[in-house]
Design a protein around this motif. Structure first.
Motif, PDB file in Angstrom:
ATOM      1  N   ALA A  57      31.075  44.958  45.951  1.00  0.00           N
ATOM      2  CA  ALA A  57      32.028  46.067  45.833  1.00  0.00           C
ATOM      3  C   ALA A  57      31.468  47.356  46.419  1.00  0.00           C
ATOM      4  CB  ALA A  57      32.429  46.269  44.369  1.00  0.00           C
ATOM      5  N   PRO A  58      30.201  47.712  46.129  1.00  0.00           N
ATOM      6  CA  PRO A  58      29.648  48.928  46.740  1.00  0.00           C
ATOM      7  C   PRO A  58      29.531  48.860  48.259  1.00  0.00           C
ATOM      8  CG  PRO A  58      28.412  48.379  44.791  1.00  0.00           C
ATOM      9  CD  PRO A  58      29.349  47.235  45.041  1.00  0.00           C
ATOM     10  N   LEU A  59      29.274  47.663  48.822  1.00  0.00           N
ATOM     11  CA  LEU A  59      29.236  47.569  50.284  1.00  0.00           C
ATOM     12  C   LEU A  59      30.595  47.916  50.871  1.00  0.00           C
ATOM     13  CD1 LEU A  59      27.110  44.363  51.036  1.00  0.00           C
ATOM     14  CD2 LEU A  59      26.473  46.763  51.384  1.00  0.00           C
ATOM     15  N   ALA A  92      22.835  40.847  29.194  1.00  0.00           N
ATOM     16  CA  ALA A  92      23.805  41.480  30.086  1.00  0.00           C
ATOM     17  C   ALA A  92      24.604  40.409  30.805  1.00  0.00           C
ATOM     18  CB  ALA A  92      23.093  42.365  31.103  1.00  0.00           C
ATOM     19  N   ALA A  93      25.915  40.459  30.630  1.00  0.00           N
ATOM     20  CA  ALA A  93      26.776  39.488  31.298  1.00  0.00           C
ATOM     21  C   ALA A  93      26.796  39.765  32.791  1.00  0.00           C
ATOM     22  CB  ALA A  93      28.192  39.585  30.735  1.00  0.00           C
ATOM     23  N   ARG A  94      26.861  38.715  33.577  1.00  0.00           N
ATOM     24  CA  ARG A  94      26.931  38.864  35.030  1.00  0.00           C
ATOM     25  C   ARG A  94      28.401  38.977  35.427  1.00  0.00           C
ATOM     26  NH1 ARG A  94      22.326  38.187  37.639  1.00  0.00           N
ATOM     27  NH2 ARG A  94      20.548  37.285  36.553  1.00  0.00           N
ATOM     28  N   LEU A  95      28.800  40.178  35.816  1.00  0.00           N
ATOM     29  CA  LEU A  95      30.192  40.444  36.123  1.00  0.00           C
ATOM     30  C   LEU A  95      30.427  40.388  37.620  1.00  0.00           C
ATOM     31  CD1 LEU A  95      30.737  43.405  33.652  1.00  0.00           C
ATOM     32  CD2 LEU A  95      31.286  40.999  33.299  1.00  0.00           C
ATOM     33  N   ARG A  96      31.641  40.058  37.988  1.00  0.00           N
ATOM     34  CA  ARG A  96      32.043  39.966  39.388  1.00  0.00           C
ATOM     35  C   ARG A  96      33.174  40.955  39.649  1.00  0.00           C
ATOM     36  NH1 ARG A  96      27.727  37.543  41.546  1.00  0.00           N
ATOM     37  NH2 ARG A  96      27.173  35.636  40.410  1.00  0.00           N
ATOM     38  N   PRO A  97      33.319  41.408  40.895  1.00  0.00           N
ATOM     39  CA  PRO A  97      34.328  42.440  41.181  1.00  0.00           C
ATOM     40  C   PRO A  97      35.752  42.042  40.812  1.00  0.00           C
ATOM     41  CG  PRO A  97      32.769  42.278  42.992  1.00  0.00           C
ATOM     42  CD  PRO A  97      32.448  41.140  42.061  1.00  0.00           C
ATOM     43  N   ILE A  98      36.184  40.824  41.210  1.00  0.00           N
ATOM     44  CA  ILE A  98      37.589  40.461  40.990  1.00  0.00           C
ATOM     45  C   ILE A  98      37.942  40.412  39.505  1.00  0.00           C
ATOM     46  CG2 ILE A  98      39.348  38.696  41.360  1.00  0.00           C
ATOM     47  CD1 ILE A  98      38.540  40.331  43.839  1.00  0.00           C
ATOM     48  N   PRO A  99      37.142  39.745  38.626  1.00  0.00           N
ATOM     49  CA  PRO A  99      37.468  39.790  37.201  1.00  0.00           C
ATOM     50  C   PRO A  99      37.478  41.195  36.631  1.00  0.00           C
ATOM     51  CG  PRO A  99      35.906  38.030  37.641  1.00  0.00           C
ATOM     52  CD  PRO A  99      36.013  38.831  38.902  1.00  0.00           C
ATOM     53  N   VAL A 100      36.584  42.044  37.088  1.00  0.00           N
ATOM     54  CA  VAL A 100      36.553  43.423  36.593  1.00  0.00           C
ATOM     55  C   VAL A 100      37.819  44.162  37.005  1.00  0.00           C
ATOM     56  CG1 VAL A 100      35.375  45.652  36.802  1.00  0.00           C
ATOM     57  CG2 VAL A 100      34.035  43.577  36.494  1.00  0.00           C
ATOM     58  N   VAL A 101      38.244  43.975  38.258  1.00  0.00           N
ATOM     59  CA  VAL A 101      39.484  44.601  38.731  1.00  0.00           C
ATOM     60  C   VAL A 101      40.662  44.155  37.870  1.00  0.00           C
ATOM     61  CG1 VAL A 101      41.136  44.668  40.637  1.00  0.00           C
ATOM     62  CG2 VAL A 101      38.701  44.948  41.098  1.00  0.00           C
ATOM     63  N   LYS A 102      40.730  42.854  37.584  1.00  0.00           N
ATOM     64  CA  LYS A 102      41.836  42.331  36.769  1.00  0.00           C
ATOM     65  C   LYS A 102      41.808  42.909  35.365  1.00  0.00           C
ATOM     66  CE  LYS A 102      42.309  37.918  39.221  1.00  0.00           C
ATOM     67  NZ  LYS A 102      42.149  36.432  39.128  1.00  0.00           N
ATOM     68  N   ASP A 103      40.608  43.025  34.785  1.00  0.00           N
ATOM     69  CA  ASP A 103      40.488  43.563  33.430  1.00  0.00           C
ATOM     70  C   ASP A 103      40.886  45.039  33.369  1.00  0.00           C
ATOM     71  OD1 ASP A 103      39.764  41.261  32.156  1.00  0.00           O
ATOM     72  OD2 ASP A 103      37.609  41.597  32.322  1.00  0.00           O
ATOM     73  N   ILE A 104      40.478  45.808  34.373  1.00  0.00           N
ATOM     74  CA  ILE A 104      40.852  47.229  34.403  1.00  0.00           C
ATOM     75  C   ILE A 104      42.370  47.365  34.462  1.00  0.00           C
ATOM     76  CG2 ILE A 104      40.766  49.356  35.757  1.00  0.00           C
ATOM     77  CD1 ILE A 104      37.955  48.494  36.675  1.00  0.00           C
ATOM     78  N   PHE A 105      43.001  46.577  35.318  1.00  0.00           N
ATOM     79  CA  PHE A 105      44.457  46.646  35.450  1.00  0.00           C
ATOM     80  C   PHE A 105      45.158  46.195  34.173  1.00  0.00           C
ATOM     81  CE2 PHE A 105      48.604  44.965  36.722  1.00  0.00           C
ATOM     82  CZ  PHE A 105      49.135  46.078  37.374  1.00  0.00           C
ATOM     83  N   ARG A 106      44.630  45.141  33.540  1.00  0.00           N
ATOM     84  CA  ARG A 106      45.253  44.616  32.315  1.00  0.00           C
ATOM     85  C   ARG A 106      45.178  45.635  31.174  1.00  0.00           C
ATOM     86  NH1 ARG A 106      42.678  40.323  32.042  1.00  0.00           N
ATOM     87  NH2 ARG A 106      41.105  40.781  30.471  1.00  0.00           N
ATOM     88  N   HIS A 107      44.033  46.316  31.047  1.00  0.00           N
ATOM     89  CA  HIS A 107      43.841  47.225  29.922  1.00  0.00           C
ATOM     90  C   HIS A 107      44.377  48.631  30.179  1.00  0.00           C
ATOM     91  CE1 HIS A 107      41.477  44.474  27.512  1.00  0.00           C
ATOM     92  NE2 HIS A 107      40.669  44.232  28.537  1.00  0.00           N
TER      93      HIS A 107
END
Length: 347
Positions: free
Chosen positions: A100-102, A178-193
Motif C-alpha cells: 500500500a505505501p508503494l 501482532a496480526a499480519r494484516l493485508r491492504p484489501i481486508p483493511v480497506v474492506k473493514d474501514i468501509f464496513r465500519h
C-alpha cells in the motif's frame, strides 16, 4: 542532473546548453501533456525508490507515535523499537504492508510534482510574473504549499491503510502478538465500519503536514540549490575571471552530484521536522483499532490528549529517526526524478 525547476523551464526555451563534451541539441516544443506525463511517470518511479529506502524507519516512527495513552510506553526510543520489532518479526517485518505505501508513494510523489507544476502555471497565468523568467524563492515555497494541499486529499486514504497495517489492532491495544494484516481486508473493514468518509479520517493532520511540509520540501530544495550555485560561482571567480557566457552556463548547468544530494537531503529534513507534530496527531488518529468509534476524535481533541499525556515531547516522538531517514530518501527522489527528466525527456 538538473534541478526540478530547471526541468520545468525546458518548454520555455528553444534549445538547451550542453556540457563541453556535447553539442547544442535543439528540442521540440514541449507540450503540457508531455510535461504532465513526465511528472506522473517519473514522479512515481522516484517515489517508489524513496519508499524502499525509508519504509523500515517509517514503520518505527508510526509505532512510536501511536503508543496508547492509558498504558506504559512499550518502546523507550527508536533503537528499542528497532530491537523489539526485529526480535518479533525479523527484518522483513519492518516492511510489513509495504504494498500500500508503494502505491501511496507513487501517488504522492507524482502528485506533488504534477500539482507543483499547476501552481507554477497559476502564477504565470495570473500575470504577476513573466513566463520567460524563473520564479522567485517565495513563489516556489507557495507552489510547494499549493501542491501539498491538493495531494493531501489523495494521500490520506493510503496513509490510513498503511498505519493500520504497521500498527495492527492487537499491538495498538498493548498485546504482544501482532496480526499480519493485508491492504484489501483493511480497506474492506474501514468501509464496513466507517463508510466512504472513513477513509479521510485524519485529513486535517495530513493537510497541515503536506501543505506546510511541501512548501518546505520544494522551497528548501530550491533555496539550497541557489545557495550552492552562488557558492560555486564565487569559487570559480576567485580562481579565474569568467566571461558572461561562462557565468550564464554556471547558473544553468547541473550541480555536481554531491550538491544535488545535499539539496535533496535538506528538503527532506525540512519537510519532516517543521510539521512533525501534525504527523504525530494524524498517526494516532489513524491507528485507532478498526471498529472502534471515531466520534469525537478530532484533530484538536487528539492534540489536547497527547499534550496532557506527554507534553511537548510527545509531539516529537519518533522525530529523530524520521528526519534521519528522510535525508537519503529525499535526496534519491530528486536525483532520480531530475535524472529521468534529463536523460529520458518525453517528446
Amino acid at each position: 542532473m538538473e534541478s526540478a525547476s530547471q526541468g520545468r523551464l525546458k518548454a520555455e526555451v528553444p534549445a538547451v546548453t550542453a556540457t563541453a563534451a556535447t553539442t547544442h541539441i535543439a528540442l521540440k516544443p514541449r507540450t503540457a501533456t508531455m510535461e504532465a506525463l513526465e511528472d506522473i511517470t517519473y514522479g512515481s518511479i522516484a517515489g517508489v525508490v524513496g519508499k524502499y529506502i525509508e519504509y523500515p524507519f517509517d514503520t518505527v516512527k508510526v509505532r512510536l507515535q501511536s503508543q496508547p495513552d492509558h498504558l506504559p510506553l512499550r518502546y523507550t526510543g527508536p533503537l528499542d523499537c528497532f530491537r523489539q520489532s526485529l526480535r518479533a518479526d525479523g527484518f522483513l517485518g519492518l516492511y510489513r504492508g509495504i504494498s500500500a505505501p508503494l502505491f501511496g508513494a507513487a501517488v504522492e510523489t507524482s502528485s506533488l510534482f504534477f500539482f507543483e507544476r499547476i501552481g507554477r502555471e497559476a502564477i504565470y497565468a495570473s500575470g504577476f510574473h513573466p513566463r520567460d523568467s524563473g520564479l522567485t524563492l517565495p513563489q516556489l515555497w507557495f507552489t510547494g504549499a499549493f501542491s501539498g494541499a491538493f495531494t493531501s486529499f489523495l494521500l490520506t486514504p493510503v496513509e490510513l491503510v498503511k498505519c493500520k497495517i504497521q500498527v495492527p489492532e492487537s499491538e495498538a491495544a498493548g498485546a504482544r502478538a501482532a496480526a499480519r494484516l493485508r491492504p484489501i481486508p483493511v480497506v474492506k473493514d474501514i468501509f464496513r465500519h466507517h463508510g466512504l468518509v472513513g477513509f479521510w479520517h485524519g485529513q486535517v493532520g495530513t493537510l497541515i503536514r503536506e501543505s506546510g511540509g511541501c512548501a518546505a520540501w520544494f522551497g528548501s530544495k530550491e533555496t539550497a540549490t541557489k545557495l550552492l550555485r552562488d557558492w560555486n560561482e564565487k569559487r570559480s571567480l576567485a580562481r579565474k575571471p569568467s566571461t558572461p557566457a561562462e557565468l550564464a552556463r554556471m547558473r544553468t548547468d547541473p550541480l555536481p552530484l554531491w550538491q544535488q544530494a545535499l539539496a535533496g537531503a535538506t528538503a527532506g529534513m525540512s519537510y519532516n521536522f517543521l510539521f512533525f507534530p501534525a504527523d504525530t496527531i494524524k498517526s494516532r488518529m489513524q491507528t485507532t483499532p478498526l471498529g472502534q468509534s471515531t466520534k469525537g476524535q478530532s484533530f484538536g481533541n487528539e492534540a489536547r490528549a497527547l499534550w496532557r499525556q506527554a507534553g511537548l515531547g510527545g509531539f516529537y516522538r519518533g522525530c529523530g529517526v524520521t528526519v534521519l531517514r528522510s535525508a537519503p530518501s529525499s535526496a534519491f527522489i530528486f536525483m532520480v526524478y531530475d535524472g529521468l527528466k534529463k536523460y529520458f525527456p518525453m517528446q
